[in-house]
Write a protein that holds these residues in place. Sequence first.
Motif, mmCIF file in Angstrom:
data_model
loop_
_atom_site.group_PDB
_atom_site.id
_atom_site.type_symbol
_atom_site.label_atom_id
_atom_site.label_comp_id
_atom_site.label_asym_id
_atom_site.label_seq_id
_atom_site.Cartn_x
_atom_site.Cartn_y
_atom_site.Cartn_z
ATOM 1 N N UNK A 186 61.749 20.205 39.328
ATOM 2 C CA UNK A 186 61.230 20.575 38.495
ATOM 3 C C UNK A 186 59.806 21.396 38.345
ATOM 4 N N UNK A 187 59.479 21.500 39.609
ATOM 5 C CA UNK A 187 58.695 22.564 40.388
ATOM 6 C C UNK A 187 59.116 23.705 40.820
ATOM 7 N N UNK A 188 60.158 24.335 41.537
ATOM 8 C CA UNK A 188 60.698 25.138 41.893
ATOM 9 C C UNK A 188 61.508 25.865 40.976
ATOM 10 N N UNK B 142 53.523 9.221 45.364
ATOM 11 C CA UNK B 142 53.896 9.777 43.904
ATOM 12 C C UNK B 142 54.327 11.392 44.363
ATOM 13 N N UNK B 143 54.649 11.871 45.342
ATOM 14 C CA UNK B 143 54.984 13.140 45.650
ATOM 15 C C UNK B 143 56.480 13.438 45.274
ATOM 16 N N UNK B 144 57.207 15.230 45.396
ATOM 17 C CA UNK B 144 57.858 15.081 44.322
ATOM 18 C C UNK B 144 59.768 14.910 45.052
ATOM 19 N N UNK B 145 59.271 14.527 46.295
ATOM 20 C CA UNK B 145 60.385 13.904 46.741
ATOM 21 C C UNK B 145 61.404 12.219 46.501
ATOM 22 N N UNK C 294 47.915 13.280 41.562
ATOM 23 C CA UNK C 294 47.450 14.690 42.594
ATOM 24 C C UNK C 294 48.568 15.258 43.472
ATOM 25 N N UNK C 295 49.369 14.176 44.031
ATOM 26 C CA UNK C 295 50.537 14.939 45.464
ATOM 27 C C UNK C 295 52.258 15.844 44.531
ATOM 28 N N UNK C 296 52.100 15.889 42.873
ATOM 29 C CA UNK C 296 53.833 16.339 42.454
ATOM 30 C C UNK C 296 53.177 17.464 42.239
ATOM 31 N N UNK C 297 52.475 18.802 43.611
ATOM 32 C CA UNK C 297 52.190 19.598 42.782
ATOM 33 C C UNK C 297 52.164 20.402 41.942
ATOM 34 N N UNK D 133 50.784 24.709 33.669
ATOM 35 C CA UNK D 133 51.668 24.551 32.902
ATOM 36 C C UNK D 133 52.305 22.957 32.439
ATOM 37 N N UNK D 134 52.504 22.854 33.810
ATOM 38 C CA UNK D 134 53.109 21.203 33.693
ATOM 39 C C UNK D 134 51.892 20.691 33.488
ATOM 40 N N UNK D 135 50.392 20.988 34.160
ATOM 41 C CA UNK D 135 49.647 19.968 34.046
ATOM 42 C C UNK D 135 48.971 19.400 32.154
#
Length: 254
Positions: free
Chosen positions: A124-126, A157-160, A196-199, A203-205
């Motif tokens: 979702x980030x990339x 709580x990070x993307x991976x 915070x760790x989700x990068x 727009x996502x925020x």
Amino acid sequence: MQSIQTHPKYKHLEASLLDCVNHFNTCGTTVTKGDRNIIKSVELDGETLNIKSFKSPNAFNSVVYKYLRPSKAKRSFEYALKLTECGILTPFPIAYIEQTTLAGLKESYYISKHVDYDFDFRALIHDPQFPDRETILKLFTQFTFQLHENNINFLDHSPGNTLIVKTESAYDFYLIDLNRMRFETMTFNKRMHNFRRLWLSKTMVKIMAEEYAKLYTKSPQDTYNLMLKHSRAFQLKINSKKLRRSGRKLNFKK
């Protein structure tokens, strides 16, 4: 000395699990092999299980993990049990195994059921054009809110660390890499700090803050401002570290 703690449903697999661990280098199929941990996939009793081997601790941590603090494997198992009790999805906890001497912990393993997932949060980030992206972000926000309402502060709580499974009508979210959690009252600040760790992009925020504000009955603007503040502070910190490391390398080459 070798010890094993197994979920009651899987007691019948104890001997097989110990055999896998004792022949870890040759058993199963390697899923991931990193600097710290190795995950292997094995077939037992008609089920696919994942065995995570944690990096052997240094001498100091070896003593700590035997006498003062639960090992990463034990924490992963116990935290997974707590998550399932709260109705939060995670690969089902099967067992953990520890190998110790009087000097401390030498090896530890966490075993869970394998989950066939479709993608993780990184997708979702990339890809801003990822199909159904806004809906997934809103559902993920609801999932995180459920964590917070159960007083769970998932420190990684990070993307991976969130696997996403597409179902017929929605999406399911599974937490992995569980050994760093706190079980504590989640204030508004702690809740926003946990994103915070989700990068997250702005727009996502915006999407996630508006959804969280509905659930927590907070002002959408206040939620957005605080979530963005913590996200940007974390990203600046990581990027600054990368620049410093790059600078040291460049100076060294000169």
